[in-house]
Design an enzyme around this catalytic site. Structure first.
Site, short mmCIF file in Angstrom:
data_model
loop_
_atom_site.label_atom_id
_atom_site.label_comp_id
_atom_site.label_asym_id
_atom_site.label_seq_id
_atom_site.Cartn_x
_atom_site.Cartn_y
_atom_site.Cartn_z
N SER A 37 31.10 -23.18 -13.41
CA SER A 37 31.26 -21.84 -13.85
C SER A 37 32.31 -21.48 -15.04
CB SER A 37 31.64 -20.92 -12.60
OG SER A 37 31.05 -21.18 -11.49
N1 SAH Z 1 31.46 -24.40 -8.08
C1 SAH Z 1 30.78 -25.23 -9.04
C2 SAH Z 1 29.66 -24.42 -9.58
C3 SAH Z 1 28.68 -24.11 -8.85
S1 SAH Z 1 26.89 -24.02 -9.61
C4 SAH Z 1 31.65 -25.91 -10.20
O1 SAH Z 1 32.99 -25.69 -9.99
O2 SAH Z 1 31.42 -26.76 -10.88
C5 SAH Z 1 26.28 -23.57 -7.83
C6 SAH Z 1 25.85 -24.87 -7.13
O3 SAH Z 1 25.60 -24.35 -6.01
C7 SAH Z 1 24.88 -25.64 -7.89
O4 SAH Z 1 25.36 -26.89 -7.81
C8 SAH Z 1 23.71 -25.67 -6.56
O5 SAH Z 1 23.00 -26.69 -6.37
C9 SAH Z 1 24.47 -25.09 -5.45
N2 SAH Z 1 23.61 -24.65 -4.34
C10 SAH Z 1 22.66 -23.62 -4.58
N3 SAH Z 1 22.08 -23.23 -3.33
C11 SAH Z 1 23.01 -23.97 -2.56
C12 SAH Z 1 22.96 -24.10 -0.99
N4 SAH Z 1 22.13 -23.49 -0.17
N5 SAH Z 1 23.90 -25.06 -0.32
C13 SAH Z 1 24.96 -25.74 -1.03
N6 SAH Z 1 24.78 -25.59 -2.60
C14 SAH Z 1 23.88 -24.57 -3.08
#
Ligand code: SAH
Length: 228
Positions: free
Chosen positions: A62
């Site tokens: 993010s």
């Molecule tokens: N917080 C992260 C950025 C998140 S991007 C950072 O600091 O880098 C969103 C992430 O959520 C992605 O890696 C995606 O694979 C994950 N995601 C999407 N749906 C999800 C679910 N149901 N459970 C767990 N993770 C999920």
């Protein structure tokens, strides 16, 4: 001073502080975590860019300001146990750990979960990275003093507020129309929930289930993998 540290300072002064983030614990954590560790090597020169960056598997780390804003909206007391949904690179988890929080983070894509777990351990952060479907939360480690969702969610999952302590906040980018989310802050009180809305934003989508790579087949079922 290390070059990345100077860049982190500049990032804070140009992107974070001018937009109103004042919590010194958050600013200090942003300064101490080297964001270049959380992006692919070829993107290291862009690590402090004012936006999300690709981290593989179609996912992103993010925007630094969004990390700071969501952290601020959680209004965290010292040493809170925080559940993060969507580990991605582990950057947000590192910021929370650097602030002294006890972090449990769940990621649906096995390769990302494994990479983040290794990276966070190498950098000395005690974060429990779980490979599983974050829509279910992580009941084994509940309750949490705060829950942070870092993927665009079509709705608020019951598990998130069930696993939240009274007095705790859930922060979630809620899809309000295709391609647009808005940050919802839901405070759990003995008398029920108090909702407030913060900024509009764009996240990668929260998806059901776990991503299909071999990693999920070589151990216990999703939701039961901890790094420590
Ligand atoms: N917080 C992260 C950025 C998140 S991007 C950072 O600091 O880098 C969103 C992430 O959520 C992605 O890696 C995606 O694979 C994950 N995601 C999407 N749906 C999800 C679910 N149901 N459970 C767990 N993770 C999920």
């Amino acid at each position: 001073m290390k070059p990345w540290r100077e860049r982190a300072r500049r990032m804070i002064e140009t992107q974070i502080r001018p937009r109103g983030i004042r919590d010194t614990r958050i600013l200090a954590a942003l300064e101490r975590v080297d964001r270049t560790e959380f992006v692919p090597e070829d993107l290291a020169p862009l690590a402090d860019a004012d936006g999300p960056l690709p981290i593989g598997e179609g996912q992103t780390v993010s925007q630094p300001y969004m990390v700071a804003l969501m952290t601020e909206l959680l209004a965290l007391p010292e040493r809170t146990r925080v559940l993060e949904i969507g580990t991605g690179s582990g950057y947000q988890a590192a910021i929370l750990a650097e602030m002294g929080m006890e972090v449990v983070s769940v990621e649906r894509i096995g390769s990302l979960a494994r990479a983040a777990r290794e990276r966070l351990a190498r950098l000395g952060y005690r974060v429990s990275v779980v490979h599983g479907d974050g829509r279910l939360g992580v009941p084994e480690m509940a309750p949490y003093g705060a829950v942070l969702v870092t993927a665009g969610a079509p709705r608020v999952e019951r598990a998130w507020t069930d696993q939240l302590s009274e007095g705790g906040r859930l922060v979630v980018p809620l899809v309000i129309q295709p391609g647009l989310e808005r940050l919802l802050v839901r405070l759990k009180t003995p008398a029920g929930f108090q909702d407030s809305w913060s900024e509009y934003c764009r996240f990668v989508p929260l998806l059901p289930g776990t991503g299909n790579d071999s990693y999920e087949h070589d151990g216990p079922p999703p939701g039961s993998r901890f790094s420590k």
